[in-house]
Design an enzyme around this catalytic site. Structure first.
Site, PDB file in Angstrom:
ATOM      1  N   ASP A 113      32.887  39.188 -52.715  1.00  0.00           N
ATOM      2  CA  ASP A 113      31.470  39.438 -52.402  1.00  0.00           C
ATOM      3  C   ASP A 113      30.511  38.679 -53.324  1.00  0.00           C
ATOM      4  OD1 ASP A 113      32.148  41.050 -50.305  1.00  0.00           O
ATOM      5  OD2 ASP A 113      31.941  42.927 -51.403  1.00  0.00           O
TER       6      ASP A 113
ATOM      7  N   LYS B 217      43.827  29.643 -60.095  1.00  0.00           N
ATOM      8  CA  LYS B 217      44.376  30.904 -59.579  1.00  0.00           C
ATOM      9  C   LYS B 217      43.246  31.917 -59.632  1.00  0.00           C
ATOM     10  CE  LYS B 217      47.914  29.156 -62.461  1.00  0.00           C
ATOM     11  NZ  LYS B 217      48.562  28.360 -61.493  1.00  0.00           N
TER      12      LYS B 217
ATOM     13  N   HIS C  37      45.466  23.643 -59.424  1.00  0.00           N
ATOM     14  CA  HIS C  37      46.210  24.630 -60.216  1.00  0.00           C
ATOM     15  C   HIS C  37      45.432  25.918 -60.491  1.00  0.00           C
ATOM     16  CE1 HIS C  37      48.883  25.619 -63.827  1.00  0.00           C
ATOM     17  NE2 HIS C  37      49.719  25.420 -62.835  1.00  0.00           N
TER      18      HIS C  37
END
Lengths: 219, 219
Positions: free
Chosen positions: B160, B155, B153
């Site tokens: 870099d 996100k 779940h």
């Protein structure tokens, strides 16, 4: 000449002392300003949070030991609970899904302790079985819910206007025990302030006096 | 005596200069160390992101103006795209849901530019219609998916190894255009490092060589 030399020396010594004091003050200020920064990952290790919640509820309750077989150690859920239970004045909560009984108890406990609790919920999710929202309302906690077609998908809380708790985690047992999730604990004003502003904006927008009601007759 | 006085004066002057230089260096270091901190809220204002994506793709493509009637100004989606497109070396993405065509184009563009892109997706969501995951795989981007019953779940994305992009936002058009969502942009190592570690942990765990396969015969 001696007097002038002495004055110069004293001046230089004062300048050096001032600069050193300045450097020291800056170092101390930088240390003092250092805000709390923590990342919690889920699923949380299984752990009993009864003692933590009982302790927060009062000294009498804390005396009863929980008979469950779960370990008592620190885990992501207990860390999250501790941060919430540190509230002394206010707690703003903006959650898509809220069904965790432990987190629900913590919020009710803060309300009973006199903390000003305000909750914003998603209109569709709050009606599902297991949602804590009805219980919070029943306990006298102010709750407002979304008024638009999109989801109110935030998952954040603000403790005493100084600590932001936010991430991917909905406050559900499924998410806490089974999902890969993250929660950031942040005290930097640059993050806390925009979230406080967002909460106030949503709180006002979802004020029942702003509801738009349609009846079949008005079509 | 004069010589001794001169030495003392020179010593004090050197101490004062050193302390001032120290204070200045600390002030400059504090300024230089100051990491990027930004909060984006959604729904994003409707805006055309064609010019931004075309510009990132190359000078030839940027020359063609987009005929769509949407405004060109800055918005939460364009800010998110700009942060992603700033990648020069690596991009790690860990997403429950990824169906936004604009964000999909940005990721493919970075891959073509030679940025090392790695994507972790939720096994259940990635199979839904509209998911970008198949397109990313088809473009030759490394993708791994969850292997457990709980949802993957998260996100978040890491640019870099220095910039963390995380929040409640799934990278879907529904979420970008309709939901109340948040995204934090963070460059503090105290947040970036744990998320990088979490990514590497998940990346290794979801390595296909670790798959457990069951056949009907083995029951």
């Amino acid at each position: 000449m001696w007097a002038a030399g002495g004055q110069r020396r004293a001046g230089l010594a004062a300048a050096a002392a001032l600069a050193l004091a300045l450097a020291l003050a800056m170092a101390l200020a930088a240390r003092r300003r250092r805000p709390r920064r923590e990342v919690l990952f889920f699923p949380s290790r299984p752990s009993c949070t009864e003692a933590l919640l009982a302790e927060a509820a009062g000294p009498g309750a804390a005396a009863r030991p929980c008979p469950c077989p779960l370990p008592r150690g620190d885990c992501s859920l207990s860390r999250l609970l501790r941060h919430l239970l540190s509230a002394r004045r206010s707690l703003e909560i903006c959650l898509f899904a809220f069904s965790s009984p432990q987190l629900g108890r913590a919020v009710q406990l803060l309300h009973r302790r006199g903390v000003r609790v305000r909750v914003v919920a998603d209109a569709q999710y709050m009606e599902l079985r297991g949602s804590q929202i009805g219980l919070l309302r029943h306990a006298g906690i102010q709750v407002r819910h979304s008024q638009e077609s999109g989801y109110m998908h935030h998952k954040f809380a603000i403790v005493d206007g100084r600590m932001l708790i936010t991430g991917s985690l909905n406050w559900t047992t499924q998410a806490i025990q089974n999902n890969r999730e993250n929660v950031l604990v942040v005290e930097d004003a640059e993050y806390v302030k925009p979230f406080l502003d967002e909460f106030e904006r949503i709180w006002e927008e979802y004020n029942p006096i702003n509801y738009t009601l349609f009846s079949k007759d008005s079509k």
